[in-house]
Design an enzyme around this catalytic site. Sequence first.
Site, short mmCIF file in Angstrom:
data_model
loop_
_atom_site.label_atom_id
_atom_site.label_comp_id
_atom_site.label_asym_id
_atom_site.label_seq_id
_atom_site.Cartn_x
_atom_site.Cartn_y
_atom_site.Cartn_z
N CYS A 1 5.09 -8.83 0.67
CA CYS A 1 5.15 -9.89 -0.36
C CYS A 1 6.57 -10.29 -0.75
O CYS A 1 6.76 -11.39 -1.30
CB CYS A 1 4.40 -9.45 -1.60
SG CYS A 1 2.92 -8.50 -1.27
N HIS B 1 6.94 -11.50 -10.72
CA HIS B 1 6.09 -11.31 -9.55
C HIS B 1 4.66 -11.66 -9.94
O HIS B 1 4.01 -12.46 -9.29
CB HIS B 1 6.22 -9.88 -9.05
CG HIS B 1 5.47 -9.60 -7.79
ND1 HIS B 1 5.72 -10.28 -6.62
CD2 HIS B 1 4.45 -8.73 -7.51
CE1 HIS B 1 4.91 -9.83 -5.66
NE2 HIS B 1 4.13 -8.90 -6.18
N HIS C 1 -0.99 -16.22 -4.58
CA HIS C 1 0.08 -15.34 -4.08
C HIS C 1 0.32 -15.69 -2.62
O HIS C 1 -0.51 -15.39 -1.75
CB HIS C 1 -0.36 -13.89 -4.25
CG HIS C 1 0.65 -12.88 -3.83
ND1 HIS C 1 1.91 -13.21 -3.36
CD2 HIS C 1 0.60 -11.51 -3.81
CE1 HIS C 1 2.58 -12.10 -3.08
NE2 HIS C 1 1.79 -11.06 -3.34
#
Length: 528
Positions: A206, A341, A381
């Site tokens: 990520c 995040h 995401h």
Amino acid sequence: MKKVAQEDYLPLLRSSLSTIKKLKVELEKKKSNTEPIAVIGMGCRFPGGCNDPEKFWEFLNEGHDGVIEVPEDRGSIRDLYDPDPNATGKIYLKEAGFLQEKVSEFDSRFFGISPREAIEMDPQQRLLLEVSWEALERAGISANEIKGTQTGVFIGTIGSEYALLPRANKNTNPYTLTGSMSNIASGRISYILGVHGPSISIDTACSSSLVSVHLACESLQRGESSLALAGGVNLMLAPDGFLSLCELNALAKDGRCKTFDASGDGYGRGEGCGVVVLKRLSDALRDKDPVLAVIKGSGVNQDGPGSGLTVPNGKAQKELITKTLDVANVPPDDISYLEAHGTGTALGDPIEFQALTEVFGKDRKAENPLIIGSVKSNIGHLEAAAGMASLIKSILCLQNKTIPPNLHLDTVNPRIHLDKIPAKIPTESIPWETEGKQKNLGISSFGFSGTNAHVIMSEPPETLNTNNYLQSSFERPLHVLTLSAKDEDALSELIIKYKDYLDNKSLEKLENICFTANVGRTHFSHRT
């Protein structure tokens, strides 16, 4: 008293001069290693039909949600839907942050790629080529201008789901490997542009694309690159990722990231691509490039041993943010916005917020709350491209002096105490005011693999021109707008784009638009 001959001083003098030269070199080296980096161009493809930064800002500012049902062209994913989370071999959600346009469409001949090779190319590689080219154009840089230069390419990407899809003659096609290997994602960009700087594909899960920004900045500061493209890409083409994540129960049942909300039940997946063009600030000023934002510092670290391989480590997050602030020479109280995040998981969000509390909650006053948001609440995401979506959003916030709303926030997670910083999560667009002080922000991107990245960024000095176009220094009574493409259809599309832009954007000076089109674009055979 004994007299000393003049020649006796010469060795001492030479030694002193040598020492001074060494100190000067060390000072210059230290200065270059911490020199700020200018963002001079950017391009994107994000959910919600956001095919350029202007559309992306409009989408964010108006609080839109880019999560949609699985498109028809992703049949292998659609066919496995079952709302029962306990059903084996099924996907318990039917929505995610998909791109609206068909990712199969690609003008291969524009990049000199044969149709046969293009079929074998992962659409992630295709997107990267298109968006990198657009980012350079928006920086006012012609591809011909950088051919043969030390331009670096740093791309965050997590493998190839395209390689998992069944295709005719897959095992015998000569382009199968180059079409699906991650190293080609960066290498092909360097090859098409004809540049010689570092070309690296990065996979830290990520955090991949924000790590690519960090490495690009370091390469520029060391003088290894004179210009750098940093980006990330992620496409959800095969069901394998969904199936595995559903087995882990990692995904939200509604496909949405409910960042910092009590209802957070996992993350929603998203796809897209973003690329920024980076240059040493001193070089950007010298070359009169459009400076959109300034990266003051960046950092990367690892969670190391903890509660589990994929479990976030709050201590590591705190240490990374603190160290990056030191590198950027920015005190915590001067950070007024934090792009978190913020995946919307019950485990990760409280851990991240606690780390933020320990960094920013020491001496911050109530009248100076830390504003926190996450682009994941809008578009999901984006995994390998997540950090790039956060970075581009943050640049747009600086340019528009506005913080857009955070979506899906009804009740703050009871394990998150905003008053301990104090912090504020806006649910509607708010003006970004810093009472005359420079606007500074932080961006966090934490990897499933344990690799964390953080970037400190600020608005450019007010004396700089921050327009997206090169500036003409000449006043003329008439202006020529030069448009070109590789075929008539593409030229017609370009004319329509310029017409729409001129109809809707009145702030930019006509002479600057013409000047950029004339000297900051590659010219092709079909012209008008």
